[in-house]
Scaffold this motif. Sequence first.
Motif, PDB file in Angstrom:
ATOM      1  N   GLY A  98       0.830  -1.202   0.000  1.00 22.35           N
ATOM      2  CA  GLY A  98       0.000   0.000   0.000  1.00 22.35           C
ATOM      3  C   GLY A  98       0.865   1.252   0.000  1.00 22.35           C
ATOM      4  O   GLY A  98       2.081   1.199   0.257  1.00 22.35           O
ATOM      5  N   SER A 100       0.529   3.421   2.178  1.00 19.02           N
ATOM      6  CA  SER A 100       0.837   3.662   3.588  1.00 19.02           C
ATOM      7  C   SER A 100       2.253   3.197   3.921  1.00 19.02           C
ATOM      8  O   SER A 100       3.014   3.915   4.573  1.00 19.02           O
ATOM      9  CB  SER A 100      -0.136   2.904   4.494  1.00 19.02           C
ATOM     10  OG  SER A 100      -1.453   3.216   4.161  1.00 19.02           O
ATOM     11  N   ILE A 103       4.850   5.530   2.383  1.00 16.76           N
ATOM     12  CA  ILE A 103       4.973   6.813   3.102  1.00 16.76           C
ATOM     13  C   ILE A 103       5.761   6.597   4.395  1.00 16.76           C
ATOM     14  O   ILE A 103       6.688   7.349   4.729  1.00 16.76           O
ATOM     15  CB  ILE A 103       3.564   7.387   3.397  1.00 16.76           C
ATOM     16  CG1 ILE A 103       2.871   7.761   2.085  1.00 16.76           C
ATOM     17  CG2 ILE A 103       3.642   8.584   4.345  1.00 16.76           C
ATOM     18  CD1 ILE A 103       1.363   8.020   2.210  1.00 16.76           C
ATOM     19  N   TYR A 124      -3.663  13.934   5.691  1.00 18.37           N
ATOM     20  CA  TYR A 124      -4.007  12.509   5.891  1.00 18.37           C
ATOM     21  C   TYR A 124      -3.429  12.051   7.237  1.00 18.37           C
ATOM     22  O   TYR A 124      -2.317  12.413   7.604  1.00 18.37           O
ATOM     23  CB  TYR A 124      -3.446  11.699   4.716  1.00 18.37           C
ATOM     24  CG  TYR A 124      -3.859  10.259   4.723  1.00 18.37           C
ATOM     25  CD1 TYR A 124      -5.197   9.895   4.683  1.00 18.37           C
ATOM     26  CD2 TYR A 124      -2.902   9.250   4.773  1.00 18.37           C
ATOM     27  CE1 TYR A 124      -5.576   8.565   4.696  1.00 18.37           C
ATOM     28  CE2 TYR A 124      -3.276   7.916   4.769  1.00 18.37           C
ATOM     29  CZ  TYR A 124      -4.615   7.585   4.735  1.00 18.37           C
ATOM     30  OH  TYR A 124      -4.991   6.266   4.749  1.00 18.37           O
ATOM     31  N   ASN A 169       0.208  16.383  -1.039  1.00 18.59           N
ATOM     32  CA  ASN A 169      -0.809  15.397  -1.450  1.00 18.59           C
ATOM     33  C   ASN A 169      -1.738  16.054  -2.461  1.00 18.59           C
ATOM     34  O   ASN A 169      -2.489  16.945  -2.115  1.00 18.59           O
ATOM     35  CB  ASN A 169      -1.575  14.935  -0.193  1.00 18.59           C
ATOM     36  CG  ASN A 169      -2.817  14.112  -0.497  1.00 18.59           C
ATOM     37  OD1 ASN A 169      -3.834  14.243   0.193  1.00 18.59           O
ATOM     38  ND2 ASN A 169      -2.761  13.267  -1.494  1.00 18.59           N
ATOM     39  N   ASN A 173      -6.828  14.523  -0.279  1.00 18.26           N
ATOM     40  CA  ASN A 173      -7.783  13.978   0.682  1.00 18.26           C
ATOM     41  C   ASN A 173      -7.592  14.760   1.982  1.00 18.26           C
ATOM     42  O   ASN A 173      -6.465  14.815   2.479  1.00 18.26           O
ATOM     43  CB  ASN A 173      -7.469  12.496   0.923  1.00 18.26           C
ATOM     44  CG  ASN A 173      -8.357  11.868   1.976  1.00 18.26           C
ATOM     45  OD1 ASN A 173      -9.351  12.442   2.386  1.00 18.26           O
ATOM     46  ND2 ASN A 173      -7.980  10.684   2.421  1.00 18.26           N
ATOM     47  N   VAL A 203      -1.833   9.258  -4.456  1.00 20.67           N
ATOM     48  CA  VAL A 203      -2.634   8.030  -4.581  1.00 20.67           C
ATOM     49  C   VAL A 203      -3.891   8.216  -5.436  1.00 20.67           C
ATOM     50  O   VAL A 203      -4.418   7.258  -5.977  1.00 20.67           O
ATOM     51  CB  VAL A 203      -3.023   7.411  -3.213  1.00 20.67           C
ATOM     52  CG1 VAL A 203      -1.798   6.981  -2.434  1.00 20.67           C
ATOM     53  CG2 VAL A 203      -3.897   8.319  -2.396  1.00 20.67           C
ATOM     54  N   TYR A 204      -4.360   9.476  -5.546  1.00 27.79           N
ATOM     55  CA  TYR A 204      -5.552   9.723  -6.384  1.00 27.79           C
ATOM     56  C   TYR A 204      -5.158  10.270  -7.754  1.00 27.79           C
ATOM     57  O   TYR A 204      -5.922  11.004  -8.382  1.00 27.79           O
ATOM     58  CB  TYR A 204      -6.506  10.685  -5.667  1.00 27.79           C
ATOM     59  CG  TYR A 204      -6.976  10.137  -4.334  1.00 27.79           C
ATOM     60  CD1 TYR A 204      -7.956   9.144  -4.279  1.00 27.79           C
ATOM     61  CD2 TYR A 204      -6.404  10.559  -3.141  1.00 27.79           C
ATOM     62  CE1 TYR A 204      -8.362   8.601  -3.066  1.00 27.79           C
ATOM     63  CE2 TYR A 204      -6.805  10.026  -1.919  1.00 27.79           C
ATOM     64  CZ  TYR A 204      -7.775   9.048  -1.896  1.00 27.79           C
ATOM     65  OH  TYR A 204      -8.176   8.504  -0.692  1.00 27.79           O
ATOM     66  N   SER A 231      -1.029   4.212  -5.326  1.00 27.42           N
ATOM     67  CA  SER A 231      -1.678   3.028  -4.754  1.00 27.42           C
ATOM     68  C   SER A 231      -2.568   2.347  -5.796  1.00 27.42           C
ATOM     69  O   SER A 231      -3.452   2.989  -6.365  1.00 27.42           O
ATOM     70  CB  SER A 231      -2.539   3.462  -3.567  1.00 27.42           C
ATOM     71  OG  SER A 231      -3.345   2.397  -3.129  1.00 27.42           O
ATOM     72  N   LYS A 234      -6.462   2.470  -4.953  1.00 29.51           N
ATOM     73  CA  LYS A 234      -7.335   3.561  -5.395  1.00 29.51           C
ATOM     74  C   LYS A 234      -7.646   3.440  -6.885  1.00 29.51           C
ATOM     75  O   LYS A 234      -8.737   3.752  -7.339  1.00 29.51           O
ATOM     76  CB  LYS A 234      -6.657   4.921  -5.150  1.00 29.51           C
ATOM     77  CG  LYS A 234      -6.147   5.108  -3.746  1.00 29.51           C
ATOM     78  CD  LYS A 234      -7.269   5.186  -2.756  1.00 29.51           C
ATOM     79  CE  LYS A 234      -6.724   5.281  -1.344  1.00 29.51           C
ATOM     80  NZ  LYS A 234      -7.752   5.189  -0.330  1.00 29.51           N
ATOM     81  N   LYS A 242      -3.959  -3.649  -0.619  1.00 27.75           N
ATOM     82  CA  LYS A 242      -2.800  -2.939  -0.092  1.00 27.75           C
ATOM     83  C   LYS A 242      -1.542  -3.198  -0.936  1.00 27.75           C
ATOM     84  O   LYS A 242      -0.541  -3.752  -0.471  1.00 27.75           O
ATOM     85  CB  LYS A 242      -2.540  -3.336   1.368  1.00 27.75           C
ATOM     86  CG  LYS A 242      -3.621  -2.884   2.331  1.00 27.75           C
ATOM     87  CD  LYS A 242      -3.758  -1.388   2.456  1.00 27.75           C
ATOM     88  CE  LYS A 242      -2.841  -0.770   3.445  1.00 27.75           C
ATOM     89  NZ  LYS A 242      -3.179   0.658   3.688  1.00 27.75           N
TER      90      LYS A 242
HETATM   91  C1  LIG Z   1      -4.095  10.563   0.840  1.00 22.94           C
HETATM   92  C2  LIG Z   1      -3.907   9.107   1.099  1.00 22.94           C
HETATM   93  N1  LIG Z   1      -2.670   8.620   1.179  1.00 22.94           N
HETATM   94  C3  LIG Z   1      -2.439   7.314   1.412  1.00 22.94           C
HETATM   95  C4  LIG Z   1      -3.476   6.424   1.577  1.00 22.94           C
HETATM   96  C5  LIG Z   1      -3.176   4.985   1.868  1.00 22.94           C
HETATM   97  O1  LIG Z   1      -3.239   4.212   0.704  1.00 22.94           O
HETATM   98  P1  LIG Z   1      -3.109   2.619   0.784  1.00 22.94           P
HETATM   99  O2  LIG Z   1      -4.443   2.076   1.144  1.00 22.94           O
HETATM  100  O3  LIG Z   1      -2.638   2.200  -0.572  1.00 22.94           O
HETATM  101  O4  LIG Z   1      -2.100   2.311   1.855  1.00 22.94           O
HETATM  102  C6  LIG Z   1      -4.790   6.888   1.508  1.00 22.94           C
HETATM  103  C7  LIG Z   1      -5.930   5.974   1.717  1.00 22.94           C
HETATM  104  O5  LIG Z   1      -7.047   6.368   1.945  1.00 22.94           O
HETATM  105  C8  LIG Z   1      -5.019   8.270   1.253  1.00 22.94           C
HETATM  106  O6  LIG Z   1      -6.262   8.776   1.164  1.00 22.94           O
END
Ligand SMILES: Cc1ncc(COP(=O)(O)O)c(C=O)c1O
Length: 385
Positions: A98, A100, A103, A124, A169, A173, A203-204, A231, A234, A242
């Motif tokens: 993922g 996550s 990062i 986030y 970002n 989000n 990720v978006y 990701s 998404k 993940k």
């Molecule tokens: C801005 C942002 N970064 C990272 C992530 C995490 O992504 P992943 O589920 O691939 O770990 C998310 C998930 O909602 C997100 O909104």
Amino acid sequence: MIIDSNIVSKLPSVGTTIFTKMSALAAEKGAINLSQGFPDFPPDARLLARASQALLTGNNQYSPMTGLPLLRDTVAGLIERHYDRKVSALDEITITSGASEAIFDAIAAIIHQGDEVILFDPAYDLYEPAVTLAGGVCKRVTLMAPDFRPDWHAFEKLLTDQTRLVLINTPHNPTGSCWTQQDLDCLWQAIESREIYVLSDEVYEFIYFGKSIVSVHKHAELAARSFVVSSFGKSFHLTGWKVGYVVAPPALTAELRKVHQFVTFCTATPLQQALAEHLRELPEESTALAAFYQRKRDVLRNALADSRFTLLPCEGTYFQLLDYSDISDLDDVAFCEWLIDEVGVAAIPISVFYQHPPENQRVIRLCFAKEESTLLDAAQRLSQL
Ligand SMILES: Cc1ncc(COP(=O)(O)O)c(C=O)c1O
């Protein structure tokens, strides 16, 4: 021996996230759940078939630490097609569990005790705990409704000799705002003469409703100092898989991989295999994503057009912000709890994404990665207010 009462928490202010809380409340009260950011529709059946096939045909042991070569090559092709940027699959792309994990690894790899990291609030929820665990300190630029544009003077005032990383970002989000090319230029001008790295959470990246996407991949100078994270969760409607990836120049990638190899070592092999084959067969699939989500965004916006909510701009992501100032004086957490109880719709209060929420900002976030019928039901309930 019981020792838990003596634990000194490294993250004392972190509790259960608002997403878990709101989803649990929505389930308990039978509310329509537009809170947590995940689709309520299935991924492409062909991708699921490939994953099953990959499981049954022996792709069940560790992949290489850096990710399956086939998937890294495919990601290199994707980046070249979308951004006209050539990156080496060998030493600039790493597959992670993922975004996550990517990062977390990047922050752990680059931040030393006392280093400062600049974030843009609302941010986030993963960013700050990752910085804190690495011994860093977050400094924040506050973005304000309705358009959440970065204030570059405020940003420059935060720069010090301790600043080591800027975390950005876009598409963003929770606000659904997107950076402009000028924002990237301002960022570059501000950090150019300093030893500062960038972690760009994209990720978006494919859920972008403008004419062309603004990405660090397309800014050569910034890209040479950046980790760019994405990701598959998404982009292919499979947040539970993940699987993500991070692109960074070789020296940064080498440091990131030192962390990655001890955090997870590698990501589920059959899922990597399935994604690589799927992307090879349907290379243009990600370009259809923006139109797919734009339609959902418009269904929701049109259905709420006559409501007493004010719809904030939504340039990307699958999140729509609503200002409820004309409906209630409650703060946004209390308003979301009230919405679940009284209206049967679960949303997310955006104050939870700020360290210091702006006073009197009455804004909630809805996720529109849902079936159109779900969106219409929710909008009908919200329009009764
Ligand atoms: C801005 C942002 N970064 C990272 C992530 C995490 O992504 P992943 O589920 O691939 O770990 C998310 C998930 O909602 C997100 O909104």
